[in-house]
Design an enzyme around this catalytic site. Structure first.
Site, PDB file in Angstrom:
ATOM      1  N   ASP A   1      -8.959  14.700 -37.541  1.00  0.00           N
ATOM      2  CA  ASP A   1     -10.005  15.622 -36.960  1.00  0.00           C
ATOM      3  C   ASP A   1      -9.681  17.041 -36.534  1.00  0.00           C
ATOM      4  OD1 ASP A   1     -12.855  15.831 -35.740  1.00  0.00           O
ATOM      5  OD2 ASP A   1     -11.792  15.653 -33.930  1.00  0.00           O
TER       6      ASP A   1
ATOM      7  N   GLY B   1      -2.241   8.244 -23.454  1.00  0.00           N
ATOM      8  CA  GLY B   1      -3.216   8.569 -22.385  1.00  0.00           C
ATOM      9  C   GLY B   1      -4.615   7.861 -22.612  1.00  0.00           C
ATOM     10  N   ARG B   2      -5.403   8.543 -21.750  1.00  0.00           N
ATOM     11  CA  ARG B   2      -6.874   7.815 -21.927  1.00  0.00           C
ATOM     12  C   ARG B   2      -7.360   7.487 -23.370  1.00  0.00           C
ATOM     13  NH1 ARG B   2      -7.400  11.377 -17.101  1.00  0.00           N
ATOM     14  NH2 ARG B   2      -7.436  13.114 -18.666  1.00  0.00           N
ATOM     15  N   ILE B   3      -7.429   8.468 -23.948  1.00  0.00           N
ATOM     16  CA  ILE B   3      -7.992   8.488 -25.614  1.00  0.00           C
ATOM     17  C   ILE B   3      -7.232   7.429 -26.278  1.00  0.00           C
ATOM     18  CG2 ILE B   3      -8.740   9.453 -27.487  1.00  0.00           C
ATOM     19  CD1 ILE B   3      -8.964  12.065 -26.007  1.00  0.00           C
TER      20      ILE B   3
ATOM     21  N   HIS C   1     -13.101  19.069 -36.636  1.00  0.00           N
ATOM     22  CA  HIS C   1     -12.867  19.089 -35.186  1.00  0.00           C
ATOM     23  C   HIS C   1     -14.170  18.648 -34.284  1.00  0.00           C
ATOM     24  CE1 HIS C   1      -9.836  20.560 -31.703  1.00  0.00           C
ATOM     25  NE2 HIS C   1     -10.756  19.616 -31.313  1.00  0.00           N
ATOM     26  N   ILE C   2     -14.683  17.518 -34.671  1.00  0.00           N
ATOM     27  CA  ILE C   2     -16.107  16.864 -33.930  1.00  0.00           C
ATOM     28  C   ILE C   2     -15.504  15.794 -33.094  1.00  0.00           C
ATOM     29  CG2 ILE C   2     -17.384  17.727 -35.929  1.00  0.00           C
ATOM     30  CD1 ILE C   2     -17.598  14.713 -36.719  1.00  0.00           C
ATOM     31  N   GLY C   3     -14.317  15.725 -32.717  1.00  0.00           N
ATOM     32  CA  GLY C   3     -14.133  14.281 -31.644  1.00  0.00           C
ATOM     33  C   GLY C   3     -15.073  14.407 -30.678  1.00  0.00           C
TER      34      GLY C   3
ATOM     35  N   GLY D   1      -9.611  21.238 -21.981  1.00  0.00           N
ATOM     36  CA  GLY D   1      -8.196  22.096 -21.780  1.00  0.00           C
ATOM     37  C   GLY D   1      -8.895  23.386 -21.422  1.00  0.00           C
TER      38      GLY D   1
END
Lengths: 371, 371
Positions: free
Chosen positions: A311, A193-195, A336-338, A89
């Site tokens: 996350d 969505g995709r994830i 936040h290590i996605g 993003g």
């Protein structure tokens, strides 16, 4: 004939705000057609350095800690052709581009889209490549939140394992996998969505029998897609778009994987959490703003739900020890290590570099964010 | 006519060493044909209490912290018809029964099999029901070990997230999922029984392309089974029985899921670990004895492998803060919670109770360990 900034006599300059590592930087070696300036430290790029270096540059490659604001565009001047961000993003790591136009005036983003478009600068980003990395973390968080990973790791790390009194149901949590005595599992996705789809695919062999999801109310039904998913996975009996209310009431695991922004702020609030099952688990791997942290802390401490795996947290990274979720034993929090896998970050850096170079030479960007 | 201990005038007594919880204990309600004695505390059954209560009992239900040794068999006397253990093995939670006869003289187990067989007492156990619970934990550990779950959770729990300097490759680990730029993944299983197969099934949608395994050298090839697995999973290109050496060299994730005991002690030693890939991960969810802890600590600290996820550690539960693996940042340790899901432990307790009652009344046990 006047020399342009693309002529061989004056090579275009690109400013790269971080060293992209030994797998990606060599792609620039031997490029005699471009002048490369790289921030030399292993830290966020110094703002003053950036504003100096960007003067007359044709492109800049940055990450979300760096701001491409009005001051940067003014410093760069009319030579700037492309901003390339190593993120999916333009604000933080996860944000589907679909709602972009609605948010172009927001001031919290790291790229000023108004300045960008007014100056005719292209924006490169890194979508898709992080889907699998985030889906992996999402599955991991669902397992960890269900099976008391936080408390049990802590038992060992604190040296208390030798004193632990074994009991038949100690540290037991709800099982994600089905078993003959418990043959049904429902997962719910806020946003499909995709994830979300990649996460569902990974969970099906655990025995998931039903999948519910919510979608943007303005989006048409995806009947063909859903039929295709069901026909590929015969053990999945149900795949249905539902209301958030039904999703909360029926799901054993709720996955928050919707875009951020004002329209989804606190989608998971006290009312939503109160509807969830007592043994259910909440996983957020999208944006912290979607979940009301205070309500979630209350839901966990009062036992409305079983556990949570996050996350992302609203207000991150300023999550200190006094945050209501940090010491909640049934809440697992990752910083936040996605997308933080080696392979994915290499892909993101490579794509960001290719976007940068394509933009500088007026070629089509491999992944341009059209605004 | 002499009254036997099975007559209605003298009801057979059963001793249950733990309260089996609100989902299982009600199965005993209204049973007028059996006298039930339950250890009243929420802790390991007191040894003295057990030896008193077992006198003249027809059955005893215990867990691995309780010992059915010679003293217990002598205290019980000839009335004892069945020992029912709420565990898959007779020693600890995981032990396939196939090698049982080789170990019947071992003194470290919680059930003295020599006494048991000499007295003609049946042994009930709880196999199969925990396969899915352990497979879930195995997948979770693979993800956690790869993606730095230990260090990252610790960052948040210690309140350091606000000070963390984001960098493109910070906290990145190898990705289990394939991606277009990295399309192959090999998993290796030391031991390819039910739990390994259940783990493989869960990992296939992550993109696993190749599976290697070792098996007991005396066991015949399982060609039909392997052909069936391959035909059910078209994305899995390879499934091969190999040497431990080849498995170590070729696997991105090594799963230790073989039986314990002397024959497998330190199967994963320094030599094995030195052969593993630098970015590979080791997961042990079977028995601690299979992995040499000192060698693993060395492998992690010197970077021979990427990370480790352990549900079991040699010498557990006496794993204190000075253990070489406890403070290893790339090692995630859980306190043996593989089967600790609510549903699975209910199933195990229910099966143990049904084994007990069947044994007491001379019926066929739902799951008898034939010695």
């Amino acid at each position: 004939m006047q020399s342009s900034h693309l002529s061989t006599t004056t090579k275009p300059r690109v400013v790269i705000c971080r060293n992209l590592g030994p797998d990606v930087m060599p792609l620039l070696e031997g490029r005699s057609d471009v002048e490369v300036v790289v921030w030399p430290e292993d830290s966020s790029c110094d703002r003053k350095w950036l504003l100096e270096q960007v003067r007359g540059a044709a492109g800049v490659l940055l990450m979300f800690p760096e701001k491409a604001d009005k001051a940067l565009f003014e410093a760069a001047g009319p030579s700037l052709r492309v901003v390339s961000t190593m993120s999916v993003g333009y604000g933080a790591q996860f944000r589907p581009p679909i709602k972009l136009s609605q948010r172009s005036t927001r001031s919290t983003e790291h790229i000023d889209l108004t300045e960008l478009t007014n100056r005719g600068v292209k924006l490169g980003y890194t979508p898709d490549v992080l889907t699998d990395a985030v889906a992996d973390i999402t599955v991991m968080l669902a397992l960890m939140a269900s099976r008391n990973a936080g408390s049990t790791i802590n038992l060992v790390q604190s040296g208390e394992w030798p004193k632990f009194r074994w009991a038949p149901f100690a540290f037991c949590g709800p099982q994600i996998s089905t078993l003959p005595s418990s043959p049904d599992r429902t997962v719910g996705f806020l946003g499909f969505g995709r994830i979300s789809q990649a996460t569902l695919k990974r969970l099906i062999p655990f025995g998931i029998t039903s999948c519910l999801y919510t979608a943007n109310p303005h989006s048409p039904p995806a009947t063909d897609r859903d039929t295709a998913i069901l026909s590929h996975h015969p053990t999945l009996k149900t795949l249905r778009r539902v209301t958030a209310d039904e999703l909360a009431r029926s799901s054993d695991i709720v996955f928050v994987l919707a875009p951020g922004g004002e329209s989804t702020k606190h989608l998971v609030d006290e009312a939503f959490l109160r509807k969830m099952k007592k043994h259910s688990v909440l996983v957020n791997a999208s944006r912290g703003t979607l979940v009301d942290s205070d309500a979630l802390a209350k839901a966990l401490s009062e036992g409305w739900i079983w556990g949570a795996g996050l996350d992302v947290v609203e207000g991150e990274p300023n999550i200190t020890l006094d945050h209501p979720l940090v010491k909640e034993p049934r809440c697992v929090i990752l910083p936040h290590i996605g997308s933080a896998s080696i392979e994915t970050r290499i892909d993101m850096a490579t794509l960001a570099l290719n976007n940068l170079l394509a933009g500088v030479f007026g070629e089509e960007l491999p992944a341009e964010l059209k605004i």
